[in-house]
Scaffold this motif. Structure first.
Motif, PDB file in Angstrom:
ATOM      1  N   THR A  28       0.853  -1.195   0.000  1.00 49.57           N
ATOM      2  CA  THR A  28       0.000   0.000   0.000  1.00 49.57           C
ATOM      3  C   THR A  28       0.889   1.246   0.000  1.00 49.57           C
ATOM      4  N   SER A  30       1.999   5.110  -2.313  1.00 47.10           N
ATOM      5  CA  SER A  30       2.179   5.605  -3.682  1.00 47.10           C
ATOM      6  C   SER A  30       3.168   4.761  -4.478  1.00 47.10           C
ATOM      7  N   THR A  31       4.199   4.228  -3.829  1.00 48.14           N
ATOM      8  CA  THR A  31       5.181   3.410  -4.554  1.00 48.14           C
ATOM      9  C   THR A  31       4.577   2.046  -4.893  1.00 48.14           C
ATOM     10  N   ASP A  86       8.386   3.748   4.774  1.00 49.27           N
ATOM     11  CA  ASP A  86       8.651   5.146   5.133  1.00 49.27           C
ATOM     12  C   ASP A  86      10.113   5.359   5.489  1.00 49.27           C
ATOM     13  N   LYS A  96       6.979   1.451   8.698  1.00 54.97           N
ATOM     14  CA  LYS A  96       5.877   1.475   7.749  1.00 54.97           C
ATOM     15  C   LYS A  96       4.616   1.974   8.462  1.00 54.97           C
ATOM     16  N   GLY A  97       3.625   2.296   7.646  1.00 54.79           N
ATOM     17  CA  GLY A  97       2.351   2.707   8.217  1.00 54.79           C
ATOM     18  C   GLY A  97       1.993   4.148   7.954  1.00 54.79           C
ATOM     19  N   GLU A 105      -0.420  -4.979   6.178  1.00 60.77           N
ATOM     20  CA  GLU A 105       0.895  -5.089   5.524  1.00 60.77           C
ATOM     21  C   GLU A 105       1.793  -6.062   6.288  1.00 60.77           C
ATOM     22  N   LYS A 123      14.400   7.530   1.560  1.00 59.53           N
ATOM     23  CA  LYS A 123      13.874   6.715   2.671  1.00 59.53           C
ATOM     24  C   LYS A 123      14.978   5.991   3.447  1.00 59.53           C
TER      25      LYS A 123
HETATM   26  O1  LIG Z   1       3.525   1.730   4.913  1.00 62.61           O
HETATM   27  C1  LIG Z   1       2.908   2.223   4.019  1.00 62.61           C
HETATM   28  C2  LIG Z   1       1.444   2.340   4.032  1.00 62.61           C
HETATM   29  O2  LIG Z   1       0.908   1.924   5.255  1.00 62.61           O
HETATM   30  C3  LIG Z   1       3.621   2.732   2.824  1.00 62.61           C
HETATM   31  O3  LIG Z   1       4.322   1.686   2.238  1.00 62.61           O
HETATM   32  C4  LIG Z   1       4.563   3.815   3.225  1.00 62.61           C
HETATM   33  O4  LIG Z   1       3.829   4.825   3.874  1.00 62.61           O
HETATM   34  C5  LIG Z   1       5.302   4.399   2.010  1.00 62.61           C
HETATM   35  O5  LIG Z   1       4.386   5.086   1.215  1.00 62.61           O
HETATM   36  P1  LIG Z   1       4.822   5.813  -0.125  1.00 62.61           P
HETATM   37  O6  LIG Z   1       5.225   4.738  -1.085  1.00 62.61           O
HETATM   38  O7  LIG Z   1       3.584   6.541  -0.555  1.00 62.61           O
HETATM   39  O8  LIG Z   1       5.960   6.739   0.183  1.00 62.61           O
END
Ligand SMILES: O=C(CO)[C@H](O)[C@H](O)COP(=O)(O)O
Length: 236
Positions: A28, A30-31, A86, A96-97, A105, A123
């Motif tokens: 979950t 954007s990536t 994150d 994460k989260g 996840e 990151k």
């Molecule tokens: O842990 C997550 C969601 O619960 C995402 O993987 C994390 O927040 C990274 O998100 P993004 O790819 O948008 O930077």
């Protein structure tokens, strides 16, 4: 290069890890959403896979991309989970989260033989904690749970403010499981394992965003001379 371009480069490399017949965990954020989009292109070209989404948002995206879905109950052993993060440290420990999907996840990652993390270079950290640590709690007894979480944080040698995550409408954000998220701005987590142990011992804590010993590899996209350069960590 924009973070979005780097995320796409990492997602594209991860799609290359997917083989016909694989059972996949779909992360979950954007990536991970870019991974789902690119995986959908391969599925429409004939690749046969099934996926377990880690959130309702990912379920919708995977359905739109034409990826066949299953549940963890129907398919409890997964070959590969691809997810964002994150933060990631040199030992492949994660926070994460940020998207609020940490519980599903983590369950999906734990059910997978491999978890490959896809991130842009921003990151990467030496010490986890710059990103606020999400802690998922049940709404019942929130104030008492928050006090106990604060004590657990202190016992693990950390300090920093705890805040209830809000949604865009200003109301408390609710996870897919109907829980609240406390974001802990710790700055630095010197002993993530000790903090994880302390947090899971608090009644009312459902899960936390420290993913320790789950990631088997990482694909990091960094900018180099205006081009994405892929760095792999672990087995990726
Ligand atoms: O842990 C997550 C969601 O619960 C995402 O993987 C994390 O927040 C990274 O998100 P993004 O790819 O948008 O930077």
């Amino acid at each position: 290069m924009s973070p979005a371009e780097l995320k796409r480069a990492a997602a594209a490399r991860a799609v290359g890890l997917v083989e016909d017949g694989m059972r996949l965990g779909l992360g979950t954020g954007s990536t991970a959403a870019l991974f789902v989009e690119l995986l959908g292109e391969r599925v429409r070209a004939g690749l046969s896979v099934v996926g377990v989404p880690t959130s309702e948002a990912t379920r919708r995206a995977a359905e739109a991309a034409g990826i066949p879905l299953t549940t963890l109950d129907e398919t409890p052993d997964l070959d590969l989970t691809v997810d964002g993060a994150d933060e990631i440290d040199p030992q492949l420990r994660l926070i994460k989260g940020g998207g609020g999907a940490l519980l599903r996840e983590k369950i999906v990652a734990a059910a997978s033989r491999r978890m490959v993390v896809i991130v842009d270079g921003a990151k990467r950290v030496e010490t986890l904690g710059r990103f606020p640590l999400p802690i998922e709690v049940v709404p019942f007894g929130r104030v008492a749970t928050t006090l106990a979480v604060a004590a657990a944080i202190r016992s693990a040698g950390c300090a920093g403010p705890l805040s209830v995550r809000k949604g865009a409408d200003g109301a408390p954000f609710l996870t897919d499981g109907g829980h609240l998220i406390l974001d802990a701005g710790l700055g630095r987590i010197p002993d993530p394992e000790a903090l994880a142990r302390a947090l899971v011992a608090v009644p009312g804590v459902v899960e936390h965003g420290l993913f320790l010993g789950l990631a088997t590899g990482a694909i990091v996209a960094e900018a180099a001379d205006g081009q994405p350069r892929i760095v792999t960590l672990g087995a990726a």
